[in-house]
Write a protein that holds these residues in place. Sequence first.
Motif, PDB file in Angstrom:
ATOM      1  N   VAL A  41     -57.599  41.007  16.448  1.00  0.00           N
ATOM      2  CA  VAL A  41     -58.386  39.775  16.331  1.00  0.00           C
ATOM      3  C   VAL A  41     -59.206  39.565  17.458  1.00  0.00           C
ATOM      4  CG1 VAL A  41     -58.419  37.052  16.028  1.00  0.00           C
ATOM      5  CG2 VAL A  41     -56.783  38.655  14.688  1.00  0.00           C
ATOM      6  N   VAL A  42     -60.389  39.563  17.536  1.00  0.00           N
ATOM      7  CA  VAL A  42     -61.635  38.983  18.534  1.00  0.00           C
ATOM      8  C   VAL A  42     -62.270  38.159  18.322  1.00  0.00           C
ATOM      9  CG1 VAL A  42     -63.023  40.939  17.991  1.00  0.00           C
ATOM     10  CG2 VAL A  42     -62.746  40.322  20.359  1.00  0.00           C
ATOM     11  N   GLY A  43     -62.236  37.176  19.513  1.00  0.00           N
ATOM     12  CA  GLY A  43     -63.080  36.045  19.296  1.00  0.00           C
ATOM     13  C   GLY A  43     -64.716  36.533  19.748  1.00  0.00           C
ATOM     14  N   PHE A  44     -65.510  36.267  19.180  1.00  0.00           N
ATOM     15  CA  PHE A  44     -66.927  36.420  19.031  1.00  0.00           C
ATOM     16  C   PHE A  44     -67.976  35.542  18.708  1.00  0.00           C
ATOM     17  CE2 PHE A  44     -70.808  39.200  18.010  1.00  0.00           C
ATOM     18  CZ  PHE A  44     -71.149  39.776  19.251  1.00  0.00           C
ATOM     19  N   ASP A  45     -68.985  35.293  19.847  1.00  0.00           N
ATOM     20  CA  ASP A  45     -69.828  34.324  19.664  1.00  0.00           C
ATOM     21  C   ASP A  45     -71.272  34.900  20.314  1.00  0.00           C
ATOM     22  OD1 ASP A  45     -69.697  34.458  22.425  1.00  0.00           O
ATOM     23  OD2 ASP A  45     -69.310  32.180  22.607  1.00  0.00           O
ATOM     24  N   GLY A  46     -71.389  36.105  20.537  1.00  0.00           N
ATOM     25  CA  GLY A  46     -72.483  36.940  20.936  1.00  0.00           C
ATOM     26  C   GLY A  46     -72.884  36.832  22.534  1.00  0.00           C
ATOM     27  N   SER A  47     -72.065  35.985  23.173  1.00  0.00           N
ATOM     28  CA  SER A  47     -72.240  35.997  24.610  1.00  0.00           C
ATOM     29  C   SER A  47     -71.818  37.298  25.190  1.00  0.00           C
ATOM     30  CB  SER A  47     -71.194  34.571  25.373  1.00  0.00           C
ATOM     31  OG  SER A  47     -70.048  35.107  24.912  1.00  0.00           O
ATOM     32  N   THR A  48     -72.078  37.322  26.346  1.00  0.00           N
ATOM     33  CA  THR A  48     -71.829  38.512  27.259  1.00  0.00           C
ATOM     34  C   THR A  48     -70.480  38.779  27.343  1.00  0.00           C
ATOM     35  OG1 THR A  48     -73.843  38.290  28.737  1.00  0.00           O
ATOM     36  CG2 THR A  48     -72.276  39.694  29.481  1.00  0.00           C
ATOM     37  N   SER A  49     -69.442  37.794  27.638  1.00  0.00           N
ATOM     38  CA  SER A  49     -68.093  37.817  27.779  1.00  0.00           C
ATOM     39  C   SER A  49     -67.428  38.357  26.495  1.00  0.00           C
ATOM     40  CB  SER A  49     -67.336  36.608  28.403  1.00  0.00           C
ATOM     41  OG  SER A  49     -67.619  35.547  27.475  1.00  0.00           O
ATOM     42  N   SER A  50     -67.950  37.820  25.280  1.00  0.00           N
ATOM     43  CA  SER A  50     -67.312  38.233  24.108  1.00  0.00           C
ATOM     44  C   SER A  50     -67.908  39.396  23.983  1.00  0.00           C
ATOM     45  CB  SER A  50     -67.979  37.106  23.105  1.00  0.00           C
ATOM     46  OG  SER A  50     -69.184  37.267  22.782  1.00  0.00           O
ATOM     47  N   GLU A  51     -68.974  39.925  24.192  1.00  0.00           N
ATOM     48  CA  GLU A  51     -69.189  41.412  23.821  1.00  0.00           C
ATOM     49  C   GLU A  51     -68.501  42.279  24.509  1.00  0.00           C
ATOM     50  OE1 GLU A  51     -73.516  41.741  24.789  1.00  0.00           O
ATOM     51  OE2 GLU A  51     -74.188  40.760  23.016  1.00  0.00           O
ATOM     52  N   ARG A  52     -68.229  42.054  25.835  1.00  0.00           N
ATOM     53  CA  ARG A  52     -67.160  42.801  26.390  1.00  0.00           C
ATOM     54  C   ARG A  52     -65.707  42.946  25.754  1.00  0.00           C
ATOM     55  NH1 ARG A  52     -68.350  39.708  31.474  1.00  0.00           N
ATOM     56  NH2 ARG A  52     -70.380  40.290  32.306  1.00  0.00           N
ATOM     57  N   ALA A  53     -65.298  41.556  25.337  1.00  0.00           N
ATOM     58  CA  ALA A  53     -64.175  41.463  24.584  1.00  0.00           C
ATOM     59  C   ALA A  53     -64.307  42.425  23.282  1.00  0.00           C
ATOM     60  CB  ALA A  53     -63.707  39.959  24.298  1.00  0.00           C
ATOM     61  N   LEU A  54     -65.321  42.356  22.736  1.00  0.00           N
ATOM     62  CA  LEU A  54     -65.474  43.188  21.685  1.00  0.00           C
ATOM     63  C   LEU A  54     -65.423  44.498  21.691  1.00  0.00           C
ATOM     64  CD1 LEU A  54     -66.149  43.285  18.236  1.00  0.00           C
ATOM     65  CD2 LEU A  54     -68.592  43.249  18.996  1.00  0.00           C
ATOM     66  N   ALA A  55     -65.817  45.087  22.852  1.00  0.00           N
ATOM     67  CA  ALA A  55     -65.729  46.463  23.314  1.00  0.00           C
ATOM     68  C   ALA A  55     -64.496  47.114  23.366  1.00  0.00           C
ATOM     69  CB  ALA A  55     -66.808  46.799  24.376  1.00  0.00           C
ATOM     70  N   TYR A  56     -63.825  46.064  24.302  1.00  0.00           N
ATOM     71  CA  TYR A  56     -62.397  46.409  24.336  1.00  0.00           C
ATOM     72  C   TYR A  56     -61.507  46.353  23.163  1.00  0.00           C
ATOM     73  CZ  TYR A  56     -57.693  46.338  26.419  1.00  0.00           C
ATOM     74  OH  TYR A  56     -56.636  46.601  26.898  1.00  0.00           O
ATOM     75  N   ALA A  57     -61.810  45.292  22.424  1.00  0.00           N
ATOM     76  CA  ALA A  57     -61.133  45.371  21.102  1.00  0.00           C
ATOM     77  C   ALA A  57     -61.274  46.350  19.904  1.00  0.00           C
ATOM     78  CB  ALA A  57     -61.519  43.786  20.411  1.00  0.00           C
ATOM     79  N   ILE A  58     -62.347  46.898  20.117  1.00  0.00           N
ATOM     80  CA  ILE A  58     -62.864  48.270  19.328  1.00  0.00           C
ATOM     81  C   ILE A  58     -61.936  49.374  19.837  1.00  0.00           C
ATOM     82  CG2 ILE A  58     -64.824  49.964  18.764  1.00  0.00           C
ATOM     83  CD1 ILE A  58     -66.788  47.729  19.120  1.00  0.00           C
ATOM     84  N   GLY A  59     -62.049  49.578  21.167  1.00  0.00           N
ATOM     85  CA  GLY A  59     -61.205  50.676  21.564  1.00  0.00           C
ATOM     86  C   GLY A  59     -59.718  50.422  21.464  1.00  0.00           C
ATOM     87  N   MET A  60     -59.334  49.388  21.563  1.00  0.00           N
ATOM     88  CA  MET A  60     -57.785  49.013  21.251  1.00  0.00           C
ATOM     89  C   MET A  60     -57.583  49.247  19.678  1.00  0.00           C
ATOM     90  SD  MET A  60     -55.971  45.559  22.088  1.00  0.00           S
ATOM     91  CE  MET A  60     -54.179  45.124  22.046  1.00  0.00           C
ATOM     92  N   SER A  61     -58.449  48.805  18.826  1.00  0.00           N
ATOM     93  CA  SER A  61     -58.183  49.180  17.444  1.00  0.00           C
ATOM     94  C   SER A  61     -58.345  50.639  17.105  1.00  0.00           C
ATOM     95  CB  SER A  61     -59.700  48.493  16.584  1.00  0.00           C
ATOM     96  OG  SER A  61     -59.301  48.538  15.460  1.00  0.00           O
ATOM     97  N   ARG A  62     -59.376  51.472  17.776  1.00  0.00           N
ATOM     98  CA  ARG A  62     -59.515  52.640  17.573  1.00  0.00           C
ATOM     99  C   ARG A  62     -58.375  53.497  17.892  1.00  0.00           C
ATOM    100  NH1 ARG A  62     -63.460  54.154  20.940  1.00  0.00           N
ATOM    101  NH2 ARG A  62     -65.058  53.392  19.453  1.00  0.00           N
ATOM    102  N   ARG A  63     -57.522  53.183  19.180  1.00  0.00           N
ATOM    103  CA  ARG A  63     -56.348  53.809  19.644  1.00  0.00           C
ATOM    104  C   ARG A  63     -55.040  53.433  18.852  1.00  0.00           C
ATOM    105  NH1 ARG A  63     -58.732  51.795  24.359  1.00  0.00           N
ATOM    106  NH2 ARG A  63     -57.572  50.065  24.422  1.00  0.00           N
ATOM    107  N   THR A  64     -55.118  52.116  18.144  1.00  0.00           N
ATOM    108  CA  THR A  64     -53.701  52.074  17.308  1.00  0.00           C
ATOM    109  C   THR A  64     -53.882  52.092  15.906  1.00  0.00           C
ATOM    110  OG1 THR A  64     -54.680  49.697  16.880  1.00  0.00           O
ATOM    111  CG2 THR A  64     -53.083  49.920  19.025  1.00  0.00           C
ATOM    112  N   GLY A  65     -55.193  52.660  15.399  1.00  0.00           N
ATOM    113  CA  GLY A  65     -55.655  53.043  14.149  1.00  0.00           C
ATOM    114  C   GLY A  65     -55.579  51.953  13.118  1.00  0.00           C
ATOM    115  N   SER A  66     -55.851  50.509  13.632  1.00  0.00           N
ATOM    116  CA  SER A  66     -55.837  49.457  12.832  1.00  0.00           C
ATOM    117  C   SER A  66     -57.259  48.950  12.646  1.00  0.00           C
ATOM    118  CB  SER A  66     -54.980  48.448  13.659  1.00  0.00           C
ATOM    119  OG  SER A  66     -55.315  47.931  14.793  1.00  0.00           O
ATOM    120  N   GLY A  67     -57.224  47.946  11.838  1.00  0.00           N
ATOM    121  CA  GLY A  67     -58.727  47.073  11.599  1.00  0.00           C
ATOM    122  C   GLY A  67     -58.897  46.095  12.594  1.00  0.00           C
TER     123      GLY A  67
END
Length: 173
Positions: A41-67
């Motif tokens: 789960v990632v909180g996203f509002d379009g801000s710079t810090s949420s974009e960084r969180a989204l980028a990290y969450a994408i990598g985490m999701s890719r590594r674990t093979g989850s949605g």
Amino acid sequence: MAGHEIPEPADRKQVADPVSDPLAAEQERRPCDPAFRHGVVVGFDGSTSSERALAYAIGMSRRTGSGLIIVHVANRLPTTVWAGCEPPVFVDVPDHRTEVLGLELACADYLAEVPWVLVERGGDICHELEEVGREYSADAIVVGSTHGLVGKLFGSVAGRLARRAQRPVVVIP
């Protein structure tokens, strides 16, 4: 006999009380796609810090093979702002930002490698992120850190979430 008993009708269905029966409460929740069970789960509002969180969450999701479950929490304002009522009752204010974020995310190339869903909620950000995490049995919640005066005055979302969450919280600076 101290009173008389009224027999239950034979065709009456038993209704489970979700408070007393946690299994019934689990069944009442809307089912979610199995691809997103134990997702991120990632909180996203379009801000710079949420974009960084989204980028990290994408990598985490890719590594674990989850949605990836992207959550945007819409604003709620007290009705005293609108109607002049005495008790502060909260209402959902139409927030078209979720639609805009959804379109931006749908066009993003970096989300092509992981299955993702955008969930809109209204209310307290910490509560809603934790609630979505519970619904999807998320392995982690990723949020960006809050910078500025608002975070210093009212406390950051990341700090409040880390104190109350029932699952790991990853805070991205």
